[in-house]
Design an enzyme around this catalytic site. Structure first.
Site, PDB file in Angstrom:
ATOM      1  N   THR A  30       0.843  -1.192   0.000  1.00  0.00           N
ATOM      2  CA  THR A  30       0.000   0.000   0.000  1.00  0.00           C
ATOM      3  C   THR A  30       0.883   1.247   0.000  1.00  0.00           C
ATOM      4  OG1 THR A  30      -0.201  -0.212   2.396  1.00  0.00           O
ATOM      5  CG2 THR A  30      -2.039  -1.001   1.096  1.00  0.00           C
ATOM      6  N   ARG A  38      -8.284  -6.319   0.609  1.00  0.00           N
ATOM      7  CA  ARG A  38      -9.070  -6.634   1.797  1.00  0.00           C
ATOM      8  C   ARG A  38      -9.192  -5.431   2.741  1.00  0.00           C
ATOM      9  NH1 ARG A  38     -10.155 -12.051   2.068  1.00  0.00           N
ATOM     10  NH2 ARG A  38      -8.978 -13.257   0.568  1.00  0.00           N
ATOM     11  N   GLN A 105       2.372 -13.097   0.180  1.00  0.00           N
ATOM     12  CA  GLN A 105       1.069 -13.384  -0.420  1.00  0.00           C
ATOM     13  C   GLN A 105       0.684 -12.283  -1.403  1.00  0.00           C
ATOM     14  OE1 GLN A 105      -1.253 -14.185   3.012  1.00  0.00           O
ATOM     15  NE2 GLN A 105      -1.286 -12.081   3.757  1.00  0.00           N
ATOM     16  N   HIS A 123       0.465 -16.749  -3.676  1.00  0.00           N
ATOM     17  CA  HIS A 123      -0.756 -16.446  -4.432  1.00  0.00           C
ATOM     18  C   HIS A 123      -0.450 -16.097  -5.892  1.00  0.00           C
ATOM     19  CE1 HIS A 123      -3.144 -15.433  -0.516  1.00  0.00           C
ATOM     20  NE2 HIS A 123      -3.063 -16.718  -0.737  1.00  0.00           N
ATOM     21  N   CYS A 136       2.427 -25.836 -24.246  1.00  0.00           N
ATOM     22  CA  CYS A 136       2.868 -24.608 -24.925  1.00  0.00           C
ATOM     23  C   CYS A 136       3.881 -23.834 -24.069  1.00  0.00           C
ATOM     24  CB  CYS A 136       1.687 -23.715 -25.278  1.00  0.00           C
ATOM     25  SG  CYS A 136       2.192 -22.166 -26.061  1.00  0.00           S
ATOM     26  N   CYS A 155      -2.584 -16.357 -26.608  1.00  0.00           N
ATOM     27  CA  CYS A 155      -1.152 -16.675 -26.696  1.00  0.00           C
ATOM     28  C   CYS A 155      -0.559 -16.194 -28.018  1.00  0.00           C
ATOM     29  CB  CYS A 155      -0.997 -18.185 -26.558  1.00  0.00           C
ATOM     30  SG  CYS A 155       0.678 -18.791 -26.816  1.00  0.00           S
ATOM     31  N   CYS A 158       0.351 -19.813 -29.961  1.00  0.00           N
ATOM     32  CA  CYS A 158      -0.641 -20.801 -30.415  1.00  0.00           C
ATOM     33  C   CYS A 158      -2.074 -20.275 -30.406  1.00  0.00           C
ATOM     34  CB  CYS A 158      -0.544 -22.065 -29.572  1.00  0.00           C
ATOM     35  SG  CYS A 158      -1.233 -21.866 -27.920  1.00  0.00           S
ATOM     36  N   SER A 195      -1.813  -8.516   8.811  1.00  0.00           N
ATOM     37  CA  SER A 195      -2.502  -8.655  10.093  1.00  0.00           C
ATOM     38  C   SER A 195      -2.567 -10.129  10.496  1.00  0.00           C
ATOM     39  CB  SER A 195      -3.901  -8.065   9.998  1.00  0.00           C
ATOM     40  OG  SER A 195      -4.588  -8.656   8.913  1.00  0.00           O
TER      41      SER A 195
HETATM   42 ZN   LIG Z   1       0.303 -21.022 -26.382  1.00  0.00          ZN
END
Ligand SMILES: [Zn+2]
Length: 249
Positions: A30, A38, A105, A123, A136, A155, A158, A195
Site C-alpha cells: 500500500t 481486503r 502473499q 498467491h 505450450c 497466446c 498458439c 494482520s
Molecule cells: Zn500457447
C-alpha cells in the site's frame, strides 16, 4: 517515533540470525500505491467477498472467460507502480546477507522488481500470464495483456487463451511446501504488513510461533499473533522503520 532501543534490538536479532525469513502482506505494498483488496476501500469490502469469489474463480475463468477478463481487467490489472522504499531496503538486506528469503502473499511483483532474488509467492504473480494449452508453456508479461486489442488475451504462439499466474478461488496455493519449509526452518521470522488473518500464511506463521524462536512483527495495527512476538513494531511507514533498523545493522 519509535523507541530507538527497540529498533536496535531488532537489528541485533537480525545480526544474530544466520537464516532470517521475511513474510510480507498487503501492508508493504500500500505504501507503493497498490490498493489493499481486503482493506477498507478494497474490492472485498466494496463488492462483497461473495461476488469477488464468484468471479475470481477457476470455473468462471473456464466457463465465462469474457466476464472473468472484464472483471479482472477492471480490478486486478494494476497500474505500473514502482517498489516502495521498504521493498528496496529488503532487496538491499538480501544482497548484504541479512535476510535469506521473502515469502509473500502479494501478487504485485514488487519484491522481484526491487531486486530480491529469493521470493516465494503463494498467491502467484499478477505481472505474468501463461498459455493454457498443455505443452505450450508460453509466458507473457502484463504489458502484453494491457496492450492486447481484445478483452480475452490469447497466446502469441498458439492463440489459446492466456491465464493470469495468480491463484484463483478453486485453485491450490503455489509453493506450499517450499513456503512452509522456508518459514519453519528459519532462525528468525520477520512479518511485515500483514494482520496475519489470511490463510495459509497465517497458519505457517502460527506454526513457526510454536517453536518459540524469535519473531518480529512490523505492522500498522494489531495482528492475530502480537502476543507471540519477541518484538512488535507499530508503524505507519514501513520504509522509515526498516531504514532505521537497517542503519543499526
Ligand atoms: Zn500457447
Amino acid at each position: 517515533m519509535q523507541d530507538e532501543q527497540i529498533l536496535q534490538k531488532t537489528a541485533d536479532l537480525l545480526k544474530g540470525s544466520q537464516n532470517t525469513v521475511v513474510v510480507t502482506g498487503a501492508g508493504i505494498s500500500t505504501e507503493a500505491g497498490i490498493p489493499d483488496f481486503r482493506g477498507e476501500k478494497g474490492i472485498y469490502r466494496t463488492l462483497g467477498e461473495e461476488r469477488v469469489m464468484s468471479l475470481l474463480n477457476l470455473d468462471a475463468f473456464k466457463e465465462k472467460t469474457k466476464d472473468f477478463y472484464e472483471f479482472y481487467r477492471n480490478y486486478f490489472m494494476m497500474p505500473k507502480v514502482k517498489p516502495s522504499r521498504a521493498h528496496r531496503l529488503l532487496a538491499e538486506m538480501e544482497l548484504k546477507g541479512h535476510i535469506r528469503a521473502i515469502v509473500t502473499q502479494n501478487i504485485d511483483n514488487l519484491h522481484q522488481a526491487a531486486g530480491n532474488k529469493r521470493v516465494i509467492t503463494v498467491h502467484g504473480n499478477a505481472e505474468q500470464f501463461s498459455c493454457t494449452k498443455i505443452g505450450c508453456y508460453t509466458r507473457v508479461d502484463a504489458d502484453y495483456i494491457r496492450n492486447y486489442p481484445e478483452v480475452v488475451p490469447r497466446c502469441p504462439v498458439c492463440k489459446n487463451i492466456l491465464k493470469p499466474d495468480v491463484v484463483l478461488f478453486g485453485e491450490p496455493i503455489q509453493n506450499y511446501r517450499l513456503a512452509t519449509d522456508t518459514i519453519l526452518n528459519s532462525q528468525l521470522l520477520v512479518v511485515i504488513g500483514s494482520s496475519l488473518t489470511v490463510y495459509p500464511l497465517a497458519g505457517f506463521v502460527g506454526e513457526y510461533c510454536g517453536s518459540r524462536k524469535n519473531f518480529v512483527i512490523i505492522n500498522k495495527g494489531p495482528t492475530a499473533l502480537d502476543h507471540a512476538a519477541t518484538i512488535k513494531l507499530e508503524t505507519n511507514h514501513t520504509g522509515d522503520t526498516l531504514e532505521k533498523i537497517f542503519n543499526y545493522l
